[in-house]
Design a protein around this motif. Structure first.
Motif, PDB file in Angstrom:
ATOM      1  N   LEU A 155      -0.324 -15.724  73.322  1.00 19.84           N
ATOM      2  CA  LEU A 155      -0.861 -16.306  74.545  1.00 19.84           C
ATOM      3  C   LEU A 155       0.229 -17.080  75.286  1.00 19.84           C
ATOM      4  O   LEU A 155       0.296 -17.061  76.519  1.00 19.84           O
ATOM      5  N   ASP A 156       1.109 -17.722  74.537  1.00 22.34           N
ATOM      6  CA  ASP A 156       2.149 -18.526  75.166  1.00 22.34           C
ATOM      7  C   ASP A 156       3.213 -17.696  75.876  1.00 22.34           C
ATOM      8  O   ASP A 156       4.018 -18.231  76.638  1.00 22.34           O
ATOM      9  N   LYS A 157       3.213 -16.373  75.680  1.00 23.58           N
ATOM     10  CA  LYS A 157       4.125 -15.510  76.435  1.00 23.58           C
ATOM     11  C   LYS A 157       3.715 -15.439  77.912  1.00 23.58           C
ATOM     12  O   LYS A 157       4.498 -15.013  78.748  1.00 23.58           O
ATOM     13  N   SER A 158       2.471 -15.854  78.202  1.00 24.83           N
ATOM     14  CA  SER A 158       1.992 -15.825  79.584  1.00 24.83           C
ATOM     15  C   SER A 158       2.313 -17.103  80.349  1.00 24.83           C
ATOM     16  O   SER A 158       1.966 -17.238  81.511  1.00 24.83           O
ATOM     17  N   ILE A 159       2.973 -18.047  79.695  1.00 24.53           N
ATOM     18  CA  ILE A 159       3.345 -19.301  80.363  1.00 24.53           C
ATOM     19  C   ILE A 159       4.364 -19.020  81.458  1.00 24.53           C
ATOM     20  O   ILE A 159       5.311 -18.261  81.267  1.00 24.53           O
ATOM     21  N   ASN A 160       4.160 -19.657  82.603  1.00 22.73           N
ATOM     22  CA  ASN A 160       5.155 -19.637  83.668  1.00 22.73           C
ATOM     23  C   ASN A 160       6.095 -20.808  83.383  1.00 22.73           C
ATOM     24  O   ASN A 160       5.759 -21.960  83.639  1.00 22.73           O
ATOM     25  N   LYS A 161       7.260 -20.524  82.826  1.00 27.43           N
ATOM     26  CA  LYS A 161       8.170 -21.572  82.357  1.00 27.43           C
ATOM     27  C   LYS A 161       8.633 -22.497  83.473  1.00 27.43           C
ATOM     28  O   LYS A 161       9.010 -23.632  83.217  1.00 27.43           O
TER      29      LYS A 161
END
Length: 143
Positions: free
Chosen positions: A42-48
């Motif tokens: 799920l954290d791969k979808s974070i907009n850094k």
């Protein structure tokens, strides 16, 4: 298999907003949801570039809201039994028709439409589109 309800269709629509879900060809929803929850995909979808803002995760939803959606999908055997087929994510191109890559992630920059076909064990397909401006269209087809 029974036709999917409006609530189930909305859950599938939400699901394809997460990175790489539409491209998980031949994966079951069960496997994708498990990976998103258990392996922290799920954290791969974070907009850094937006960490700490309401835009950190897709759709201005918090991580907890995304987990709640995934847990709801996980509790639905009909959704968990679907297989993702023929997913597609729009990417950005430069003036030379080359895919533009994100400098940080080294992944193609996404833009526009995202679509995935979800197929049940009887071969009935549901096509879910994430539109370019947030509009979503959902279609169901019978074999």
């Amino acid at each position: 298999m029974a036709e999917l309800s409006e609530s189930q269709l909305l859950l599938l629509d939400n699901l394809i907003y997460l990175k790489e879900v539409a491209n998980k060809r031949n994966s079951t929803v069960s496997a994708v949801v498990k990976k998103l929850l258990d392996e922290k995909d799920l954290d791969k979808s974070i907009n850094k570039k937006k960490i700490g803002t309401e835009d950190e995760y897709p759709c201005k939803m918090s991580r907890d809201e995304w987990v709640a959606i995934l847990e709801t999908i996980k509790k639905d055997p009909q959704l968990m039994d679907l297989t993702i087929k023929n997913g597609l994510t729009g990417v950005m191109y430069d003036k030379n028709d080359q895919v533009i890559m994100d400098k940080d992630s080294k992944q193609p920059l996404e833009v526009g439409m995202r679509v995935a076909t979800f197929v049940d064990p009887q071969g009935e397909a549901t096509v879910v589109f994430r539109g370019t401006g947030g509009t979503t269209r959902i279609y169901q087809f019978e074999p």
